[in-house]
Write an enzyme that holds these catalytic residues in place. Structure first.
Site, mmCIF file in Angstrom:
data_model
loop_
_atom_site.group_PDB
_atom_site.id
_atom_site.type_symbol
_atom_site.label_atom_id
_atom_site.label_comp_id
_atom_site.label_asym_id
_atom_site.label_seq_id
_atom_site.Cartn_x
_atom_site.Cartn_y
_atom_site.Cartn_z
ATOM 1 N N ASP A 98 0.779 -1.099 -0.244
ATOM 2 C CA ASP A 98 -0.005 -0.029 0.016
ATOM 3 C C ASP A 98 0.945 1.116 -0.064
ATOM 4 O O ASP A 98 0.360 2.360 -0.737
ATOM 5 C CB ASP A 98 -0.961 -0.014 1.157
ATOM 6 C CG ASP A 98 -0.182 -0.329 2.566
ATOM 7 O OD1 ASP A 98 0.845 -0.724 2.629
ATOM 8 O OD2 ASP A 98 -0.805 -0.184 3.522
ATOM 9 N N ASP A 101 7.309 4.067 3.140
ATOM 10 C CA ASP A 101 7.654 5.045 4.061
ATOM 11 C C ASP A 101 9.294 5.220 4.122
ATOM 12 O O ASP A 101 9.824 5.525 3.010
ATOM 13 C CB ASP A 101 6.924 4.853 5.208
ATOM 14 C CG ASP A 101 7.149 6.293 6.186
ATOM 15 O OD1 ASP A 101 7.795 7.039 5.774
ATOM 16 O OD2 ASP A 101 6.780 6.051 7.333
HETATM 17 P P1 IMP Z 1 8.329 1.579 6.212
HETATM 18 O O1 IMP Z 1 9.144 0.304 6.587
HETATM 19 O O2 IMP Z 1 8.713 2.815 6.599
HETATM 20 O O3 IMP Z 1 8.387 1.792 4.650
HETATM 21 O O4 IMP Z 1 6.752 1.623 6.209
HETATM 22 C C1 IMP Z 1 5.960 0.777 5.760
HETATM 23 C C2 IMP Z 1 4.628 0.582 6.620
HETATM 24 O O5 IMP Z 1 4.559 1.310 7.471
HETATM 25 C C3 IMP Z 1 3.531 -0.004 5.521
HETATM 26 O O6 IMP Z 1 3.405 -1.240 4.997
HETATM 27 C C4 IMP Z 1 2.334 0.946 6.380
HETATM 28 O O7 IMP Z 1 1.687 -0.266 6.950
HETATM 29 C C5 IMP Z 1 2.988 1.579 7.368
HETATM 30 N N1 IMP Z 1 2.884 2.874 7.148
HETATM 31 C C6 IMP Z 1 3.603 3.864 6.627
HETATM 32 N N2 IMP Z 1 3.191 5.224 6.509
HETATM 33 C C7 IMP Z 1 1.973 5.087 6.458
HETATM 34 C C8 IMP Z 1 0.863 5.898 6.822
HETATM 35 O O8 IMP Z 1 0.812 7.179 6.290
HETATM 36 N N3 IMP Z 1 -0.331 5.673 6.930
HETATM 37 C C9 IMP Z 1 -0.469 4.164 7.235
HETATM 38 N N4 IMP Z 1 0.460 3.300 7.343
HETATM 39 C C10 IMP Z 1 1.653 3.470 7.039
#
Ligand code: IMP
Ligand code: MG
Length: 177
Positions: A98, A101
């Protein structure tokens, strides 16, 4: 109190992006079969819609991961809650997310799945937050680049809520119920 901030991406814009991504994926994998790997829970809606926009034969599998940390920040420490049901050696894998980040979750998933020797592995994510990726990772298929605000809707949650919104909206963290 209204917890939802400004609508960032409308239902129609999501639909257009999903169709564009589906066309790109279908062209790139023409003549091949794909295993779509949806990352639960957030990617379930992107997975359902994107799969219907892809014209090559696809199979479905899912992984569930949880990253430690608080509700709105990622720590990059990932735990597998549900692994794939299938072997992936020699298969073409498309991870469906989805949102990317920091990129730490997909980085972990890539490393974890590469070991199983797929024929190829690529990432599709509806949303990519700008400027936050701590390690350069190729997100081959992406819907939208968005500012680093916390967003909900279309699968994305804030403490389990708002996944059912058909659009993506910025969460107004100062105005939660
Ligand atoms: P990353 O490991 O920082 O890339 O984060 C990935 C995961 O964090 C995603 O799969 C989401 O489950 C959650 N996440 C990151 N940003 C958001 C946001 O803005 N809204 C909701 N979930 C988020
Ligand atoms: Mg999540």
């Amino acid at each position: 109190m209204e917890p939802i901030g400004n609508v960032l991406i409308t239902e129609e814009q999501i639909n257009d992006a999903i169709n564009r991504m589906g066309a790109e994926i279908s062209a790139d994998y023409a003549g091949n079969e794909l295993l779509l790997v949806g990352i639960l829970k957030g990617a379930f809606m992107t997975m359902a819609d994107l799969a219907r926009a892809i014209s090559v034969p696809v199979e479905f599998d899912f992984m569930a991961v949880s990253s430690y940390g608080d509700a709105t920040k990622s720590t990059g420490v990932v735990r597998i809650l549900k692994d794939l049901d299938q072997e992936i050696a020699g298969r073409h894998i498309l991870i469906i997310e989805d949102i990317v980040d920091t990129g730490l979750t997909v980085k972990y998933l890539l490393e974890n799945l590469q070991v199983r020797k797929p024929a190829s592995i690529a990432i599709a994510s509806l949303l990519v937050k700008e400027g936050l990726q701590e390690t350069p990772i190729e997100i081959k298929y992406r819907g939208f680049s968005i500012p680093p605000d916390f967003v909900v809707g279309y699968g994305l949650d804030y403490i389990g809520l708002y996944r059912n919104l058909p659009y993506v909206t910025v969460l107004d963290e100062d105005n939660l119920p």
